[in-house]
Write an enzyme that holds these catalytic residues in place. Structure first.
Site, PDB file in Angstrom:
ATOM      1  CE1 TYR A 202      -3.701   2.356   0.778  1.00 48.20           C
ATOM      2  CE2 TYR A 202      -2.360   3.273   2.170  1.00 48.20           C
ATOM      3  CZ  TYR A 202      -3.597   3.403   1.416  1.00 48.20           C
ATOM      4  OH  TYR A 202      -4.463   4.709   1.459  1.00 48.20           O
TER       5      TYR A 202
ATOM      6  CE  LYS B   8      -3.720   5.263  -1.860  1.00 46.55           C
ATOM      7  NZ  LYS B   8      -4.721   5.923  -2.613  1.00 46.55           N
TER       8      LYS B   8
END
Length: 653
Positions: free
Chosen positions: A550, A554
């Site tokens: 994640y 990002k």
């Protein structure tokens, strides 16, 4: 045409005169073949007791600009009947004077301004009066020999009224003609180039006389105006071509405009007719449509040529009058390749123009089959378009919201931050297209300024279709909110499956790259410049253990946004990122994920939820409001920025 009267329903809803008036008005409004948005008007004459206990005759008439389909008691204006009726005895009355008298005669100053036809309703010696612009009737009265056809169909059951300007002039004309021409058999009036009135001693009688008269008109057309059915192909309008037209329309209008493509094979066939340039330019079905459609459609795509012709039209008929020209942008566009397109300040305005013109097309074709489409002259149209009473209807909206006429596309729109972004953008006046894997997005907001599209953002074909949907529905994309993402279960790098890594990158990074690429041509054409807001994460500046996939996705997306800001600045596109944290009312934060992240930090779930400097809760709406503001004028000179929305994080600070 069939009557919609339901005895049980009428008995339940029509407890008094006004309730009965509401009921039959809604029956008329339900049928688009009788009235379109804001069209038609109805009235009932009744008696009420004044403050002194004395009986007083009242004319309850539809308020100006109201919609019969959903009208309620508050949509009617109570006028004192005697002085309203007496106005027709005057030889002259300006619009300003008429409105002032209407206001004086209202028994309730909070009621809407009465319909411009209030005097007509007052002078007709019948308790119940209905007025519509029924398609079949309007078709007949817009032919060269419309008067003869009217006499042949209805004889003395209808009094024929030549076209005059609506309002006081029409009332004066009817006051002179009706007493002379009416017989015991008369059930209504036919207004050339305008519409039809019916009346009766009961609500049902007036309503069913309308249905009867319009049915006779429909039967006449079936016998005398046989138009061979013509079909077109399903709309395959090129998204970029639509966006280019929208940009030209917006430039000419001086404001962002919505442009919608009609998915209507019959309209597409009409746009490809060899004689469309002739028959489409003669005028609308009724003069009041001009404020929604302009005097005639644009044929093809030369918006600037249309604007030049509109200016010439204005200069011709405004000579010597203290008038300010309205914007010269077209509202209806007929293109042989794209079909029917309509423009408006809002999605609702564009939809209204589309509905009006879709109904106008068969009227034109039927009239042509009976000798020709002959609506009112352009001089008469100009008088209505620049009639102050009609303009007043359009001015009542006040100052429009900041994003009026603009289009936003939001990914992950069905829940959490994405859904909140949809709400924030709609509240600011934008038309919004929402993409989401959850099919519920298609039905989550049944309104004209929202389009929900089920879309797997990892499928490039579906992304292209989503962008194309935005172009067909609203004309392009001005604002792009990149929100869709996934947050996998906490997992240390040593245990991270490559499959999980790739899935996270596919959704959080690759899909956004593809969407940026597909949306760029649209953003470049945005009238006020394109805007992109990336919903990032606190994990960009402050990653956490167990969130490598994640955090990396990002961070990579953040870097992509920075590069895009550098590359697209010359196109007038600004790109900024928001880094939320501690937003627990989203789909990412399942109970399992929340518990695993709290455990990774050695905290309880409750401690984890309040683990920020300000000890405050950050909601999806908080993030959405900042995202919307970053698309607005306050951030007009900001690009490449990264703004935290996290309640304060000590590692970020």
């Amino acid at each position: 045409m069939q009557s919609l009267w339901n005895e049980a329903e009428a008995g339940e809803l029509a407890a008094d005169d006004l309730s009965a008036r509401v009921y039959t008005s809604r029956l008329l409004g339900r049928d688009k073949a009788l009235v379109l948005y804001g069209g038609g008007n109805t009235s009932v004459k009744s008696v009420q007791t004044d403050v002194f206990g004395d009986p007083e005759e009242i004319l309850w008439v539809k308020g100006s600009g109201g919609d019969l389909a959903g009208i309620d008691r508050r949509g009617f204006s109570p006028l004192r009947l005697a002085p309203t009726r007496r106005l027709a005895q005057l030889t002259d009355l300006t619009d300003e004077q008429m409105v002032r008298h209407f206001r004086m005669y209202l028994t309730d100053p909070a009621a809407p301004l009465p319909s411009v036809e209030a005097i007509v309703h007052a002078i007709l010696p019948h308790k119940w009066v209905d007025h519509t612009h029924a398609d079949a009737v309007v078709t007949i009265v817009n032919t060269p020999d419309g008067a003869e056809r009217v006499r042949g169909i209805w004889g003395d059951r209808m009094v024929l009224i030549p076209y005059v300007m609506p309002g006081f002039k029409l009332a004066r004309s009817i006051a002179e003609i009706y007493p002379r021409e009416a017989t015991d058999r008369t059930i209504g009036l036919i207004l050339l180039n305008h519409g039809i009135f019916t009346f009766g001693s009961t609500a049902r009688e007036s309503y069913e006389r309308m249905i009867e008269a319009v049915s006779e008109a429909e039967a006449y057309l079936a016998r005398h105006a046989r138009v061979p059915p013509k079909t077109g192909r399903a709309s395959g309008a090129a998204p970029l071509a639509v966006a280019q037209i929208r940009r030209a329309v917006s430039d000419v209008a001086g404001r962002p405009m919505i442009v919608s493509v009609g998915d209507d094979p019959a309209a597409e066939a009409f746009a490809r007719r060899g004689d469309v340039t002739s028959i489409s330019q003669r005028g609308p079905a009724t003069p009041d449509h001009v404020i929604r459609t302009k005097p005639a459609p644009l044929i093809g795509r030369d918006v600037h040529a249309f604007a030049g012709a509109y200016r010439a039209y204005f200069n011709e008929f405004a000579a010597g009058k203290p008038l300010t020209m309205l914007d010269p942008a077209p509202r209806v566009i007929l293109d042989p390749e794209l079909g029917l397109l309509t423009a408006g300040k809002t999605a609702t305005d564009a939809a209204i123009a589309a509905e009006i013109y879709r109904r106008t097309i068969p009227m034109i074709l039927s009239a042509e089959a009976m000798g020709g489409w002959r609506p009112v002259s352009r001089a008469d149209l100009f008088d209505v378009e620049y009639w102050d009473l009609e303009q007043a209807k359009l001015r009542r909206g006040g100052t429009p919201p900041v994003f009026t006429g603009e289009v936003a596309l939001v990914t992950g729109a069905a829940s959490g931050i994405g859904r909140a972004c949809v709400d924030s953008l709609l509240a600011r006046g934008a038309a919004v297209v929402g993409l989401d894997l959850n099919e519920s997005v298609a039905s989550m907001l049944p309104r004209k300024d929202f389009l929900g599209v089920r879309c797997d953002v990892t499928d490039e074909g579906q992304l292209r279709d989503g962008v194309a949907s935005a172009a067909r529905a609203f004309g392009g994309i001005d604002m792009l909110i990149l929100n869709a993402g996934i947050f996998p279960k906490s997992c240390m790098i040593k245990d991270l499956p490559l499959e999980t890594w790739r899935r996270v990158m596919s959704v959080n990074l690759d899909a956004n790259l593809a969407l940026l690429r597909e949306a760029h041509p649209m953003l470049k054409l945005a009238p006020r410049g394109g805007r992109v807001v990336v919903i990032g994460s606190k994990n960009v500046p402050a990653p956490g253990a167990g969130a490598s996939a994640y955090s990396a996705s990002k961070a990579a997306m953040n870097q992509l946004a920075r590069v895009a800001a550098l590359e697209w600045g010359g196109d007038g596109i600004r790109i900024n990122s928001i880094h939320p944290n501690m937003v627990f009312d989203t789909g990412l934060w399942t109970k399992e994920v929340l518990e695993s992240r709290a455990k990774a930090y050695g905290l309880t779930v409750e401690q984890y939820k309040t683990n920020n400097v300000l000890k405050t809760e950050v909601t999806s709406r908080d993030v959405a409001e900042l995202a919307a503001e970053m698309c607005g004028p306050l951030f007009a000179k900001t690009t490449g920025a990264q703004v935290p929305v996290d309640g304060g994080n000590d590692r970020v600070i």
